[in-house]
Design a protein around this motif. Structure first.
Motif, PDB file in Angstrom:
ATOM      1  N   GLY A  20       0.812  -1.220   0.000  1.00 50.53           N
ATOM      2  CA  GLY A  20       0.000   0.000   0.000  1.00 50.53           C
ATOM      3  C   GLY A  20       0.840   1.262   0.000  1.00 50.53           C
ATOM      4  N   CYS A  21       1.834   1.323   0.896  1.00 51.49           N
ATOM      5  CA  CYS A  21       2.709   2.511   0.952  1.00 51.49           C
ATOM      6  C   CYS A  21       3.495   2.673  -0.341  1.00 51.49           C
ATOM      7  CB  CYS A  21       3.675   2.414   2.136  1.00 51.49           C
ATOM      8  SG  CYS A  21       2.884   2.692   3.722  1.00 51.49           S
ATOM      9  N   ASP A  22       4.021   1.577  -0.860  1.00 52.08           N
ATOM     10  CA  ASP A  22       4.814   1.669  -2.079  1.00 52.08           C
ATOM     11  C   ASP A  22       3.965   2.126  -3.257  1.00 52.08           C
ATOM     12  OD1 ASP A  22       7.300   1.225  -3.641  1.00 52.08           O
ATOM     13  OD2 ASP A  22       6.056  -0.299  -4.619  1.00 52.08           O
ATOM     14  N   GLN A  23       2.811   1.509  -3.437  1.00 48.55           N
ATOM     15  CA  GLN A  23       1.970   1.877  -4.578  1.00 48.55           C
ATOM     16  C   GLN A  23       1.441   3.300  -4.452  1.00 48.55           C
ATOM     17  OE1 GLN A  23       1.409   0.207  -7.559  1.00 48.55           O
ATOM     18  NE2 GLN A  23       3.109  -1.023  -6.760  1.00 48.55           N
ATOM     19  N   ALA A  24       1.113   3.733  -3.241  1.00 48.76           N
ATOM     20  CA  ALA A  24       0.639   5.111  -3.039  1.00 48.76           C
ATOM     21  C   ALA A  24       1.742   6.118  -3.376  1.00 48.76           C
ATOM     22  CB  ALA A  24       0.165   5.299  -1.596  1.00 48.76           C
ATOM     23  N   THR A  25       2.960   5.848  -2.925  1.00 44.64           N
ATOM     24  CA  THR A  25       4.056   6.788  -3.215  1.00 44.64           C
ATOM     25  C   THR A  25       4.418   6.772  -4.697  1.00 44.64           C
ATOM     26  OG1 THR A  25       5.720   5.147  -2.551  1.00 44.64           O
ATOM     27  CG2 THR A  25       5.016   6.757  -0.875  1.00 44.64           C
ATOM     28  N   SER A 111       5.294  -5.726  -4.758  1.00 41.05           N
ATOM     29  CA  SER A 111       4.887  -4.411  -5.264  1.00 41.05           C
ATOM     30  C   SER A 111       5.668  -4.045  -6.526  1.00 41.05           C
ATOM     31  CB  SER A 111       5.067  -3.345  -4.185  1.00 41.05           C
ATOM     32  OG  SER A 111       4.388  -2.170  -4.549  1.00 41.05           O
ATOM     33  N   ASN A 112       6.968  -4.315  -6.532  1.00 39.51           N
ATOM     34  CA  ASN A 112       7.757  -4.069  -7.743  1.00 39.51           C
ATOM     35  C   ASN A 112       7.334  -5.017  -8.862  1.00 39.51           C
ATOM     36  OD1 ASN A 112       9.247  -1.866  -6.869  1.00 39.51           O
ATOM     37  ND2 ASN A 112      10.951  -3.110  -6.135  1.00 39.51           N
ATOM     38  N   VAL A 141      10.014   2.922  -2.357  1.00 42.30           N
ATOM     39  CA  VAL A 141       9.674   2.434  -1.019  1.00 42.30           C
ATOM     40  C   VAL A 141       9.763   0.907  -0.947  1.00 42.30           C
ATOM     41  CG1 VAL A 141       7.813   2.316   0.700  1.00 42.30           C
ATOM     42  CG2 VAL A 141       8.301   4.471  -0.475  1.00 42.30           C
ATOM     43  N   ALA A 142       9.399   0.209  -2.011  1.00 41.58           N
ATOM     44  CA  ALA A 142       9.502  -1.252  -2.033  1.00 41.58           C
ATOM     45  C   ALA A 142      10.959  -1.689  -1.854  1.00 41.58           C
ATOM     46  CB  ALA A 142       8.945  -1.810  -3.347  1.00 41.58           C
TER      47      ALA A 142
END
Length: 177
Positions: A20-25, A111-112, A141-142
């Motif tokens: 979630g954090c990675d995709q949002a950023t 995420s990547n 972030v990932a």
């Protein structure tokens, strides 16, 4: 609480938070940084710049032919992530710290991997750190989650090797998460 449910909840929370954090950023980077000049903060220590990476860490393998990149970075990495997740959820020999560590690695990798699947083999990167001429490559972030996960795995391995030196930590004979 049942150890299996505890582990499933712990892994789910770490995966959801990481992805979630990675995709949002990454979405913020796409909307705010694409087609814009690099932005510097903290006296140039932090730079934000939009980049798309077709390779792995630090663009390794980015010059491989497209079919090789697809099979290596999408198919093989996807299978390794799936196998690691299954191991993480089913192994009784993995302690809490290792569970969190592996979940961070799987979350960052997933995420990547998701980026590669939906962005034609490209991963969005946007962070550069450094002082003066000494700078990191562009990352996201990932990538941070993966590096923190690897660091925690090394710490967990050290603690399991020398359980007497770390009071209050789980050794190899303790009950897993």
């Amino acid at each position: 609480m049942n150890p299996r449910w505890y582990r499933l909840m712990l892994v789910s929370l770490v995966l959801a938070g990481t992805v979630g954090c990675d995709q949002a950023t990454k979405q913020l980077a796409i909307s705010q940084l694409r087609d814009e000049p690099a932005q510097s903060f903290l006296g140039g220590v932090l730079r934000l710049v939009f980049a798309e990476n077709v390779g792995a860490f630090l663009s390794l393998g980015g010059s491989f032919p497209r079919p090789v990149r697809f099979w290596l970075f999408t198919v093989v990495v996807g299978l390794v992530l799936l196998a690691t997740l299954v191991y993480l959820l089913t192994s009784r020999r993995v302690g809490r710290l290792s569970v969190v560590a592996l979940a961070l690695v799987v979350g960052g990798g997933a995420s990547n991997w998701f980026d590669r699947v939906v962005n034609d083999g490209r991963v969005v990167d946007f962070i550069i750190l450094g002082i003066g001429p000494v700078r990191t490559g562009v990352f996201n972030v990932a990538d941070v989650a993966i590096m923190v996960g690897v660091g925690l795995m090394l710490l967990a391995a050290r603690r399991e090797k020398d359980p007497g030196e770390h009071p209050g930590t789980a050794g190899p004979g303790s009950s897993p998460a």
